[in-house]
Enzyme design. Structure first.
Site, PDB file in Angstrom:
ATOM      1  N   TYR A 230      -7.199 -18.036  10.145  1.00 51.83           N
ATOM      2  CA  TYR A 230      -6.332 -17.440  11.302  1.00 51.83           C
ATOM      3  C   TYR A 230      -7.540 -16.552  12.116  1.00 51.83           C
ATOM      4  CZ  TYR A 230      -2.541 -15.081  13.721  1.00 51.83           C
ATOM      5  OH  TYR A 230      -1.620 -14.704  14.666  1.00 51.83           O
TER       6      TYR A 230
ATOM      7  N   SER B 294      -4.282 -12.615  19.592  1.00 47.47           N
ATOM      8  CA  SER B 294      -3.793 -11.580  18.807  1.00 47.47           C
ATOM      9  C   SER B 294      -5.133 -10.570  18.434  1.00 47.47           C
ATOM     10  CB  SER B 294      -3.431 -12.376  17.155  1.00 47.47           C
ATOM     11  OG  SER B 294      -3.491 -11.301  16.085  1.00 47.47           O
TER      12      SER B 294
END
Length: 242
Positions: free
Chosen positions: A157, A144
Site C-alpha cells: 500500500y 493517502s
C-alpha cells in the site's frame, strides 16, 4: 453564477466511499457525472441512487470499467464523452489495500494493489488526457497520507501511494503548459468501507466522505491562477490525541 454548472466529471471507483462522496458533491453543484465500478448492474443502481438524492435526473451514469486495463478506461472516457459531450474533470479514486508483513504478503496481493492503485491512476490519465487538454480541465488523484508516511505491514500500500503522489506531481508539471490542472489529495483516516471497515457513529471523529467532496468543489472553484498541487488532510482530533 455557478461556474461548475454543466461541467462533466468521470470518477473511478465512484460507487461508494470517497468516490461516492465526490460524485454527490459535484452533482449538487450542477455537474454531470459518470461513475465507474467493476460490476455494471450495481454501478447503474448507485447512479440511480445518486440521481434521486441530488435531483439530477439524466445527469449521472454508471459505467462498468476496470482501472487495471487501459482499454477499459478508454471505453469509459468514450462513453462519458458520448453521453455528455465533454470531459472537464477526472478523479482517479479507485483503490484497494492488502496489508501484512513482507514475509506473508503474496505476489497476487502485491500485484492487485499496484495494478489498481498505481497503474490504474496511470491508465485513468492516459485515457483522458486528450479530452482534458480540449477543455483545459482538471485531473485529481486520491492518494493517502500513506503516500508519505510508511508503516509496518504496509509495503504494498505504501509503495502504491508513494507512487501515486510522485506520479501525480510529475504529471502536473507535464500538463500545466496545456492549462490542465493536476492535484493529489492525501487523506488520513476516512469513514468508508475500505479494508473491511464498517462506517458507524464510532468513526465520527474521522474525515467523512462529504468532506472530501467539499474539498474537490473548493479546488474547482479556486482562482485558476492558483494550484494546490498536493493536499494533505487528516482528522482534526483523532482518539489518540484526546
Amino acid at each position: 453564477m455557478n461556474i461548475l454548472e454543466g461541467k462533466v466529471a468521470l470518477i473511478t471507483g465512484g460507487t461508494k466511499g470517497i468516490g461516492y462522496g465526490i460524485a454527490e458533491a459535484l452533482l449538487n453543484q450542477g455537474f454531470k457525472v459518470a461513475i465507474t465500478g467493476r460490476d455494471q448492474e450495481s454501478t447503474r443502481e448507485v447512479a440511480k441512487e445518486l440521481a434521486s438524492k441530488t435531483n439530477s435526473e439524466n445527469a449521472v451514469i454508471g459505467l462498468e470499467a476496470d482501472v487495471r486495463q487501459l482499454e477499459s478506461q478508454e471505453r469509459a472516457v468514450k462513453a462519458t464523452l458520448d453521453a455528455f459531450g465533454q470531459l472537464d474533470l477526472v478523479v482517479a479514486n479507485a483503490g484497494l489495500g492488502h496489508f501484512g508483513s513482507i514475509e506473508d504478503l503474496t505476489v497476487e496481493q502485491w500485484n492487485a494493489v499496484i495494478d489498481t492503485n498505481l497503474t490504474g491512476v496511470f491508465n485513468s490519465i492516459k485515457a483522458s488526457v486528450d479530452a482534458l487538454k480540449e477543455t483545459r480541465g482538471y485531473y485529481i488523484t486520491i492518494s493517502s497520507l500513506a503516500g508519505t508516511n510508511f508503516f509496518a505491514g504496509g509495503s504494498a500500500y505504501n509503495a502504491s501511494k508513494f507512487g501515486v503522489t510522485g506520479f501525480t506531481q510529475a504529471v502536473m508539471l507535464d500538463l500545466r503548459k496545456y492549462g490542465v490542472k493536476v492535484s493529489t489529495i492525501m487523506p488520513g483516516s476516512v469513514s468508508t468501507h475500505f479494508n473491511g471497515n464498517e462506517p458507524s457513529e464510532a468513526g465520527a471523529w474521522k474525515i467523512q466522505i462529504e468532506d472530501i467532496g467539499e474539498l474537490v468543489v473548493d479546488l474547482l472553484k479556486m482562482n485558476p491562477r492558483t494550484l494546490p498541487s498536493k493536499i494533505e488532510v487528516r482528522p482534526t482530533t483523532p482518539p489518540s490525541s484526546k
